[in-house]
Scaffold this active site. Structure first.
Site, short mmCIF file in Angstrom:
data_model
loop_
_atom_site.label_atom_id
_atom_site.label_comp_id
_atom_site.label_asym_id
_atom_site.label_seq_id
_atom_site.Cartn_x
_atom_site.Cartn_y
_atom_site.Cartn_z
N ASN A 292 33.45 48.98 36.00
CA ASN A 292 32.17 48.31 35.86
C ASN A 292 31.77 47.56 37.13
O ASN A 292 30.85 46.75 37.11
CB ASN A 292 32.19 47.34 34.68
CG ASN A 292 32.13 48.08 33.36
OD1 ASN A 292 31.63 49.20 33.28
ND2 ASN A 292 32.66 47.47 32.32
N HIS A 294 33.18 45.14 38.81
CA HIS A 294 33.45 43.72 38.97
C HIS A 294 34.95 43.48 38.84
O HIS A 294 35.70 44.34 38.39
CB HIS A 294 32.65 42.86 37.98
CG HIS A 294 32.96 43.11 36.54
ND1 HIS A 294 32.08 42.83 35.52
CD2 HIS A 294 34.06 43.62 35.92
CE1 HIS A 294 32.63 43.15 34.36
NE2 HIS A 294 33.83 43.62 34.58
N CYS A 329 33.02 37.34 40.05
CA CYS A 329 33.55 37.17 41.39
C CYS A 329 33.23 38.43 42.18
O CYS A 329 33.51 39.54 41.73
CB CYS A 329 35.06 36.91 41.34
SG CYS A 329 35.80 36.64 42.95
#
Length: 398
Positions: A292, A294, A329
């Protein structure tokens, strides 16, 4: 979910029954990859010579080799895993990251087994059309006994609705050899647009696509027990005209942590500066990013533990971890990991007397079993990425 914090002795006053509403339409997806009819066996060559024979059937090769299947009339999924040598840490048992990865694996396999997408984590048809994905909002894991190398762990998982903005997934872990429950976990997930990276409410269309696979139960409570209780998530209340005039029935999800006031519900206070322990300048590796795009939720667990004091790591093992995920993040972010002892200030509790001087113990002091608050933040502007709580116990004698 019922909030019964204002009720007394609720556990002794209700019984749980299977939800007996009219039969829901059974999607053909639920039956996919559940049973594999035996037909012709196909030999598969192995490196170094030899072969194995795999029965052909309706599922993929991975489905036929995987030690997992839908259970509980299709409302949950159970899979068995062998703990590998590379999944074991300094305690000669599986690490908490291993446990978290197995939870994620069985959750994804559950989604595939009911026909959800393989190009993301459990995305439905509507979600893929709208470029929506699930992201973790909270993860709570309790481990009562860590499996060792070559132990076989059986994990059962199921999902259900969690209000209007997300979904919930629970797990129960067992030692396959003994049937002993060695851990439990629960998580909350919210929906995010993959292009804008903004959160989005779960639409009725998406909800209908996955609710058919979610377990439901009836809980029966005497009306006097329910007085003053808060009903969350618009739980359906049904009054029976005959036979149960003095009771109310609520449609509830199945919970891995059904106990009142269990630790998975505890709010995590923000750790305030200055932290007692820190590890600064952490950066995400390329391997930390998932499909995804991330940083995977398991990577945050490792970052949190990086700032744990070494004397605790040497003498204790992690018993409980709870993480609230606040923001994503990114690849170029630099992360600081902060940790401090959590001081328990239970002024409502009656303190016990300690020693002969009558000094109270338990108020404003550290627990006998160490408990810590954690914070992950961006090094540059201090933005909060993740906050957490861990509880530790003495390592068992081996």
């Amino acid at each position: 979910m019922l909030n019964l914090s204002s009720c007394n002795n609720v556990t002794d006053q209700f019984q749980i029954l299977r939800f007996l509403d009219p039969p829901r339409p059974i999607s053909s997806l639920r039956r996919r990859n559940v049973a594999f009819p035996i037909s012709k066996a196909t030999p598969l060559p192995l490196q170094g010579g030899g072969s194995i024979r795999v029965e052909s059937g309706s599922g993929s090769l991975a489905d036929r080799l995987r030690m997992g299947s839908l259970t509980d009339e299709g409302f949950s999924y159970t899979e068995r895993f062998i703990v590998r040598c590379y999944e074991v840490g300094i305690n000669k048992t599986a690490t908490v990251e291993t446990i978290a990865n197995l939870l994620q694996e069985v959750g994804c396999n559950h989604a595939q087994s009911v026909g959800f997408s393989t190009d993301g984590f459990a995305t439905t048809t509507t979600m893929r059309k709208l470029h929506l994905i699930w992201v973790t909002a909270r993860m709570h894991i309790e481990i009562y006994k860590y499996p060792a190398w070559s132990d076989v762990v059986e994990i059962e998982t199921w999902c259900q609705s969690e209000g209007r903005i997300g979904t919930r997934r629970d797990w129960i872990l067992k030692d396959y050899a003994t049937g002993q429950v060695i851990g439990r976990a629960t998580s909350k997930w919210v929906m995010m647009n993959q292009d804008t990276r903004r959160l989005q409410k779960v639409s009725d269309e998406v909800r209908d696509e996955y609710l058919v696979f979610c377990p439901r139960e009836l809980r029966i409570f005497p009306l006097e027990v329910l007085k003053g209780c808060c009903l969350e998530d618009k739980i359906l209340r049904i009054f029976f005209e005959n036979g149960l005039r003095n009771s109310s029935i609520f449609s509830c999800g199945r919970l891995a942590f059904p106990e009142e006031n269990n630790s998975s519900l505890r709010k995590i206070s923000k750790l305030e500066d200055p932290a007692q322990h820190s590890r600064l300048g952490l950066m995400p590796r390329r391997a930390d990013f998932d499909m995804n795009q991330h940083v995977n939720n398991v990577a945050y667990i490792g970052w949190v533990l990086e700032s744990m004091p070494q004397d605790i790591i040497d003498t204790h093992e992690l018993q409980t971890i709870t993480l609230d995920y606040r923001r994503e993040c990114q690849q170029d972010d630099i992360v600081d990991s902060l940790t401090s002892w959590e001081i328990i200030d239970d002024t409502k509790a009656v303190p016990k007397l300690q020693g002969t001087n009558g000094s109270p113990a338990g108020i404003g002091e550290k627990k006998e079993e160490p408990q810590f608050l954690h914070l992950l933040r961006l090094s540059g502007n201090g933005s909060e990425i993740n906050r957490g709580r861990t509880e530790w116990r003495k390592k068992p004698a081996r």
